[in-house]
Scaffold this active site. Sequence first.
Site, PDB file in Angstrom:
ATOM      1  N   GLU A   1       0.825  -1.218   0.000  1.00  8.18           N
ATOM      2  CA  GLU A   1       0.000   0.000   0.000  1.00  8.18           C
ATOM      3  C   GLU A   1       0.860   1.270   0.000  1.00  8.18           C
ATOM      4  O   GLU A   1       0.525   2.273  -0.630  1.00  8.18           O
ATOM      5  CB  GLU A   1      -0.924  -0.008   1.237  1.00  8.18           C
ATOM      6  CG  GLU A   1      -1.853   1.171   1.364  1.00  8.18           C
ATOM      7  CD  GLU A   1      -2.840   1.286   0.198  1.00  8.18           C
ATOM      8  OE1 GLU A   1      -3.758   0.474   0.097  1.00  8.18           O
ATOM      9  OE2 GLU A   1      -2.670   2.217  -0.622  1.00  8.18           O
TER      10      GLU A   1
ATOM     11  N   ILE B   1      -1.652   7.724   1.389  1.00  7.93           N
ATOM     12  CA  ILE B   1      -2.990   7.729   0.765  1.00  7.93           C
ATOM     13  C   ILE B   1      -3.404   6.295   0.439  1.00  7.93           C
ATOM     14  O   ILE B   1      -2.668   5.587  -0.244  1.00  7.93           O
ATOM     15  CB  ILE B   1      -2.990   8.535  -0.563  1.00  7.93           C
ATOM     16  CG1 ILE B   1      -2.418   9.937  -0.358  1.00  7.93           C
ATOM     17  CG2 ILE B   1      -4.381   8.585  -1.170  1.00  7.93           C
ATOM     18  CD1 ILE B   1      -2.175  10.693  -1.666  1.00  7.93           C
TER      19      ILE B   1
ATOM     20  N   GLY C   1      15.754  19.174   2.951  1.00  8.44           N
ATOM     21  CA  GLY C   1      15.535  17.729   3.121  1.00  8.44           C
ATOM     22  C   GLY C   1      14.297  17.226   2.405  1.00  8.44           C
ATOM     23  O   GLY C   1      13.884  16.086   2.598  1.00  8.44           O
TER      24      GLY C   1
ATOM     25  N   GLU D   1      15.895  14.492  -2.490  1.00  3.84           N
ATOM     26  CA  GLU D   1      17.074  13.648  -2.292  1.00  3.84           C
ATOM     27  C   GLU D   1      18.318  14.361  -2.814  1.00  3.84           C
ATOM     28  O   GLU D   1      18.223  15.167  -3.741  1.00  3.84           O
ATOM     29  CB  GLU D   1      16.924  12.351  -3.104  1.00  3.84           C
ATOM     30  CG  GLU D   1      15.684  11.543  -2.833  1.00  3.84           C
ATOM     31  CD  GLU D   1      15.817  10.650  -1.619  1.00  3.84           C
ATOM     32  OE1 GLU D   1      16.942  10.464  -1.131  1.00  3.84           O
ATOM     33  OE2 GLU D   1      14.781  10.147  -1.165  1.00  3.84           O
TER      34      GLU D   1
ATOM     35  N   LYS E   1       5.275   4.159 -10.127  1.00  4.98           N
ATOM     36  CA  LYS E   1       4.014   4.154  -9.374  1.00  4.98           C
ATOM     37  C   LYS E   1       2.808   3.986 -10.295  1.00  4.98           C
ATOM     38  O   LYS E   1       1.890   3.228  -9.989  1.00  4.98           O
ATOM     39  CB  LYS E   1       3.907   5.441  -8.546  1.00  4.98           C
ATOM     40  CG  LYS E   1       4.922   5.486  -7.398  1.00  4.98           C
ATOM     41  CD  LYS E   1       4.993   6.862  -6.771  1.00  4.98           C
ATOM     42  CE  LYS E   1       5.941   6.908  -5.579  1.00  4.98           C
ATOM     43  NZ  LYS E   1       6.226   8.272  -5.134  1.00  4.98           N
TER      44      LYS E   1
HETATM   45  N1  HSE Z   1      10.659  10.611  -3.557  1.00  2.68           N
HETATM   46  C1  HSE Z   1       9.272  10.286  -3.422  1.00  2.68           C
HETATM   47  C2  HSE Z   1       8.431  11.554  -3.619  1.00  2.68           C
HETATM   48  C3  HSE Z   1       9.022   9.688  -2.067  1.00  2.68           C
HETATM   49  O1  HSE Z   1       9.005  12.656  -3.667  1.00  2.68           O
HETATM   50  O2  HSE Z   1       7.213  11.473  -3.759  1.00  2.68           O
HETATM   51  C4  HSE Z   1       7.724   8.943  -1.925  1.00  2.68           C
HETATM   52  O3  HSE Z   1       7.636   7.841  -2.785  1.00  2.68           O
END
Ligand code: HSE
Length: 404
Positions: free
Chosen positions: A124, A131, A182, A185, A200
């Site tokens: 999930e 969500i 932060g 990445e 996704k």
């Molecule tokens: N790097 C992903 C984002 C983290 O910014 O949505 C969550 O999958």
Amino acid sequence: MVQVAVLGYGTVGSGVVEVLETNWESIAKKAGEEIKIKYVLDLRDFPGQPVEKVLVHDYEVIVNDPEVQIVVEVMGGVEPAFTFTKRALEAGKCVCTSNKELVARHGLELLELAKEKQVNYMFEASCGGGIPIIRPLSSSLTADEIDEISGILNGTTNYILTEMAEKYADFNKVLKEAQDKGYAERNPEADVEGHDACRKIAILSSLAYGSHVNYEKIYTEGITKITVEDMKYAAAMGKSVKLLATSKREGDKFSAMVCPVLVGRDNPLYSVSGVFNAIFVHGNMLGDAMFYGSGAGKLPTASAVVGDVVDCAKHLHENIMLGWSGKELELMDRKDTTHRFFVRVKGSVSENLEQAEALFGPVSLVEAEVAGEFGFVTELMSEGDFEEKAEKLPSMISRIRVRA
Ligand code: HSE
């Protein structure tokens, strides 16, 4: 009591421990038994921290312990997560994960293995963070033929696009600020190039359409070429630029794409700002539905993982069918998909509009007072047709698809 092992004590792993500790009583009621963390696996030591008591460095301890019935894989990446997951399932343990990379690449194989072993592989948290969207697609909306999923599935890029639009700030500047805070990445490639959203939408589409969608076949374009000028035109049109991951059923064909799209005010995705995610779903009986919320972050993601742990605890030796079959879904050639396109062109309207209209037919001009150029929106046309025509317009600066 159900005993759990958590693989990885990073952001999500520590969140899973926190959720299980904070809400243990209500979770126990919902699961029907107490859920206890027996092990946390990490290469690092955490001297002086409570996790020390359950910390192990060797996966063999976990996989060979028959008391561990559920493994939470929140390591990220493909290896060793894939091998650890396979071994856990082979040993008759359920696995819950937030690892979208692994689910997109090997989800089908892992689901088949879970079925064979009469356990569950749940994910999930892999799409949309906190969500609920996997469970709605695989169990709540099974009465429908889903014909569209369009999602803002990446918080980092949505944050960057929102800041660029609100402050008219340059992509690189906003990315740097997001990294300093932060939110992004240090290596932002998977997010800003759209690969994360691509994985996704492949997962969501596989569940929604019941056939495997290969993420490597989804056309993917990121946000690195979006500029402040684009944001000015978007504002002039009353639209916002969103990185949309979309899949659609068009008759008996399917299309899937990840790219920046100009979304109008009447679209529910228009006002999804900052790090939030949203997934719009259209079903042939349901009509429209939208799922909105925290798409990333420690506790929202951990909440989704622990929700899966509870479901696994309730179905320890009973496989829940997810309807993601091995038959690969054939995707339409991108060039046959149709869009309206917003086009920026160098020069003045008086000198260049005629040529643009000769190529594209009637277009709608966009006035945004950007010096030395102008913009227009085409009628609906195929990608292939657009590309052929665009090649004949050397003054074209860029194009963004417009949501029809
Ligand atoms: N790097 C992903 C984002 C983290 O910014 O949505 C969550 O999958």
